[in-house]
Design a protein around this motif. Structure first.
Motif, PDB file in Angstrom:
ATOM      1  N   LEU A   1      49.070  73.197  83.124  1.00  0.00           N
ATOM      2  CA  LEU A   1      50.234  72.764  83.894  1.00  0.00           C
ATOM      3  C   LEU A   1      50.131  73.204  85.352  1.00  0.00           C
ATOM      4  N   LYS A   2      49.633  74.402  85.578  1.00  0.00           N
ATOM      5  CA  LYS A   2      49.455  74.895  86.942  1.00  0.00           C
ATOM      6  C   LYS A   2      48.442  74.032  87.696  1.00  0.00           C
ATOM      7  N   HIS A   3      47.353  73.657  87.018  1.00  0.00           N
ATOM      8  CA  HIS A   3      46.337  72.836  87.660  1.00  0.00           C
ATOM      9  C   HIS A   3      46.868  71.434  87.959  1.00  0.00           C
ATOM     10  N   MET A   4      47.692  70.901  87.050  1.00  0.00           N
ATOM     11  CA  MET A   4      48.260  69.577  87.289  1.00  0.00           C
ATOM     12  C   MET A   4      49.193  69.600  88.500  1.00  0.00           C
TER      13      MET A   4
ATOM     14  N   LEU B   1      38.182  67.523  87.147  1.00  0.00           N
ATOM     15  CA  LEU B   1      39.370  67.465  87.992  1.00  0.00           C
ATOM     16  C   LEU B   1      38.998  67.007  89.398  1.00  0.00           C
ATOM     17  N   ALA B   2      37.867  67.491  89.909  1.00  0.00           N
ATOM     18  CA  ALA B   2      37.425  67.097  91.246  1.00  0.00           C
ATOM     19  C   ALA B   2      37.125  65.603  91.303  1.00  0.00           C
ATOM     20  N   TYR B   3      36.497  65.082  90.255  1.00  0.00           N
ATOM     21  CA  TYR B   3      36.208  63.645  90.225  1.00  0.00           C
ATOM     22  C   TYR B   3      37.511  62.838  90.228  1.00  0.00           C
ATOM     23  N   ALA B   4      38.487  63.310  89.444  1.00  0.00           N
ATOM     24  CA  ALA B   4      39.784  62.641  89.430  1.00  0.00           C
ATOM     25  C   ALA B   4      40.430  62.680  90.812  1.00  0.00           C
ATOM     26  N   GLY B   5      40.297  63.813  91.494  1.00  0.00           N
ATOM     27  CA  GLY B   5      40.838  63.919  92.846  1.00  0.00           C
ATOM     28  C   GLY B   5      40.185  62.956  93.800  1.00  0.00           C
ATOM     29  N   ALA B   6      38.855  62.814  93.695  1.00  0.00           N
ATOM     30  CA  ALA B   6      38.151  61.860  94.557  1.00  0.00           C
ATOM     31  C   ALA B   6      38.595  60.434  94.268  1.00  0.00           C
ATOM     32  N   GLN B   7      38.832  60.139  92.992  1.00  0.00           N
ATOM     33  CA  GLN B   7      39.277  58.795  92.615  1.00  0.00           C
ATOM     34  C   GLN B   7      40.686  58.511  93.143  1.00  0.00           C
ATOM     35  N   VAL B   8      41.569  59.509  93.064  1.00  0.00           N
ATOM     36  CA  VAL B   8      42.929  59.339  93.579  1.00  0.00           C
ATOM     37  C   VAL B   8      42.911  59.209  95.105  1.00  0.00           C
ATOM     38  N   LYS B   9      42.050  59.961  95.764  1.00  0.00           N
ATOM     39  CA  LYS B   9      41.922  59.827  97.229  1.00  0.00           C
ATOM     40  C   LYS B   9      41.641  58.376  97.597  1.00  0.00           C
ATOM     41  N   LYS B  10      40.688  57.762  96.921  1.00  0.00           N
ATOM     42  CA  LYS B  10      40.370  56.360  97.205  1.00  0.00           C
ATOM     43  C   LYS B  10      41.548  55.455  96.822  1.00  0.00           C
TER      44      LYS B  10
ATOM     45  N   GLY C   1      41.075  65.096  79.492  1.00  0.00           N
ATOM     46  CA  GLY C   1      42.059  65.129  80.559  1.00  0.00           C
ATOM     47  C   GLY C   1      41.429  64.929  81.919  1.00  0.00           C
ATOM     48  N   ALA C   2      42.278  64.763  82.912  1.00  0.00           N
ATOM     49  CA  ALA C   2      41.832  64.599  84.300  1.00  0.00           C
ATOM     50  C   ALA C   2      42.330  65.801  85.103  1.00  0.00           C
ATOM     51  N   ALA C   3      43.588  65.776  85.517  1.00  0.00           N
ATOM     52  CA  ALA C   3      44.147  66.907  86.271  1.00  0.00           C
ATOM     53  C   ALA C   3      44.288  68.155  85.415  1.00  0.00           C
ATOM     54  N   THR C   4      44.284  68.001  84.096  1.00  0.00           N
ATOM     55  CA  THR C   4      44.429  69.163  83.198  1.00  0.00           C
ATOM     56  C   THR C   4      43.135  69.473  82.452  1.00  0.00           C
ATOM     57  N   ASN C   5      42.026  68.901  82.884  1.00  0.00           N
ATOM     58  CA  ASN C   5      40.751  69.117  82.204  1.00  0.00           C
ATOM     59  C   ASN C   5      40.310  70.579  82.322  1.00  0.00           C
ATOM     60  N   PRO C   6      39.741  71.166  81.278  1.00  0.00           N
ATOM     61  CA  PRO C   6      39.263  72.546  81.377  1.00  0.00           C
ATOM     62  C   PRO C   6      38.052  72.718  82.286  1.00  0.00           C
ATOM     63  N   ASP C   7      37.416  71.609  82.679  1.00  0.00           N
ATOM     64  CA  ASP C   7      36.266  71.636  83.581  1.00  0.00           C
ATOM     65  C   ASP C   7      36.707  71.169  84.965  1.00  0.00           C
ATOM     66  N   CYS C   8      36.618  72.035  85.966  1.00  0.00           N
ATOM     67  CA  CYS C   8      37.079  71.701  87.314  1.00  0.00           C
ATOM     68  C   CYS C   8      36.276  70.555  87.930  1.00  0.00           C
ATOM     69  N   HIS C   9      35.045  70.366  87.480  1.00  0.00           N
ATOM     70  CA  HIS C   9      34.232  69.258  87.987  1.00  0.00           C
ATOM     71  C   HIS C   9      34.913  67.922  87.683  1.00  0.00           C
TER      72      HIS C   9
END
Length: 439
Positions: A209-212, A166-175, A156-164
């Motif tokens: 779901l909360k993290h997403m 999720l952070a990478y996905a966030g950086a990718q969405v920012k771009k 998963g990305a936004a629902t991944n159990p590893d916040c690292h």
């Protein structure tokens, strides 16, 4: 670098020829962009878009076979091929006569060994995209980020159990949002390809779901900070690649958005092939999303229900396109969304002209569907029958139910006074016969 016009040199701009015979497939027989229906041009009702990944990145490979589509624009280094693909795509867009295209960030430019390299690649190729948009007038219907293909997103990305992750996905969405602003995208789509689970035994559903929801809030906040003017869209899908995905269908997504207070920031991008995978009829999620004011765009494709997976075929069934366009016309259009052909030619359709034939056939199918829908709405027969069927809610106790002021005590008093209700026929076959008259 290829010169403009090199890839489809033998193909002129596709004409509108309504008298063409059945064997003439390189012309529109029904799609007339300038034709006015109910006060709006056909091209403005339909807002067709070509999807970049299926039409220009796909190779025809599947789980059982090697690539069959050997495209000249995919030759060279990854960056050279990315630029050649863009030139081929814009030649195709202009000859087909569409005004929009859609892409994932990783379709547009190859991923690098670091986030910084990936971003540089994206900047370089989108510089060329911006130039080609300016030259042709073709615009971006929507951008999305590929948060499912790389191995980092396998859980998963936004629902991944590893916040690292999720952070990478966030950086990718920012771009991705920066690129959407740069290219003037009218929408931005989120498709959670890996946002789901295969086993409940290793999954904390409530946390995921909360993290997403938190992830989506970050995207909303960043969009507002950079002044990006576009509509956010979520695309539902029930399965593939996950056993169960959180965005199962339209109602699942609407419920999620309303639960987390995100519904005013998002609408839905409905793909009918996904809808049928969820066990619904072709038009179901489009109708449901529209009923709640949440239909934002349509990924116009179809599947083969007998196969049971996402085959992404071009839509050619006029009954289906009529039902889709009826919902779209009834809500006044789908802008700033559109009809994006999230569809691919079959791996056996290897000629470059097959790309044109597929899009032309689907555009004609939707043009016919639009005309049919307009006739149905203008004549008003079906709408009148439906209104009459629900007429008991227009007065008396029914009106109180309609406006939400009725009580159970009033229900009981009404039945005591009026006795057993009279059973009335649903007339389903009559409705279906009348619908067939227009198709």
């Amino acid at each position: 670098m290829a010169t403009p016009g090199e890839f489809f040199a033998g193909t002129p701009k596709i004409p509108y020829r309504p008298t063409a015979g059945p064997g003439e497939v390189m012309c529109f027989k029904h799609y007339n962009a300038e034709e006015v229906l109910m006060g709006k041009k056909m091209e403005d009702w339909l807002r067709f878009s070509v999807c970049y990944w299926h039409s220009f990145c796909a190779t025809g490979a599947d789980p059982f076979g090697f690539p069959t589509l050997h495209r000249p624009w995919n030759e060279g280094t990854p960056m050279d091929a990315a630029k050649r693909r863009l030139q081929a795509a814009f030649e195709f867009f202009t000859k087909l006569g569409v005004k929009y295209y859609t892409f994932h960030d990783r379709d547009m430019a190859p991923e690098g060994s670091t986030l910084e390299e990936s971003n540089r690649n994206l900047d370089e190729v989108t510089d060329l995209a911006l130039q080609l948009q300016s030259q042709t007038g073709v615009r971006v219907l929507w951008v999305t980020c590929n948060l499912f293909a790389h191995q980092r997103y396998m859980n998963g990305a936004a629902t991944n159990p590893d916040c690292h992750v999720l952070a990478y996905a966030g950086a990718q969405v920012k771009k991705g949002l920066d690129i959407a602003k740069k290219l003037g995208a009218e929408n931005f789509v989120f498709w959670g390809g890996r946002e789901g689970f295969h086993s409940i035994l290793n999954t904390d559903v409530a946390s995921e779901l909360k993290h997403m929801a938190s992830f989506f809030r970050m995207a909303v906040d960043y969009k507002e900070r950079i002044g990006l003017k576009c509509q956010f869209l979520i695309e539902p899908k029930p399965k593939e690649p996950c056993k169960h995905q959180y965005d199962y269908d339209a109602m699942s997504v609407i419920g999620f958005l309303k639960h987390y207070g995100l519904d005013r920031h998002f609408k839905l991008n409905i793909e009918p092939n996904h809808t049928t995978l969820a066990g619904h009829s072709y038009e179901h999620d489009i109708v449901m999303a529209s009923a709640f004011g949440m239909l934002g765009s349509v990924d116009s494709n179809t599947g083969s229900p007998d196969l049971g997976w996402d085959t992404d075929q071009f839509p050619m069934d006029v009954k289906n396109t009529t039902l889709v366009m009826k919902s779209i016309v009834e809500q006044g259009g789908v802008q700033p969304g559109g009809l994006n052909f999230d569809a691919k030619v079959r791996r056996e359709s290897t000629d470059p002209e097959d790309l044109f034939i597929a899009h032309i056939g689907a555009m004609d199918a939707f043009a016919r569907g639009l005309r049919n829908a307009v006739h149905i709405i203008e004549e008003g027969l079906l709408a009148g029958m439906v209104k009459e069927r629900y007429s008991s809610f227009s007065h008396g106790i029914g009106q109180k139910v309609e406006d939400g002021s009725a009580t159970l005590e009033e229900m009981e008093a009404f039945v005591r006074q009026n006795g057993e209700p009279k059973v009335t026929s649903g007339k389903q076959e009559k409705y279906e016969s009348i619908f067939n008259h227009y198709v």
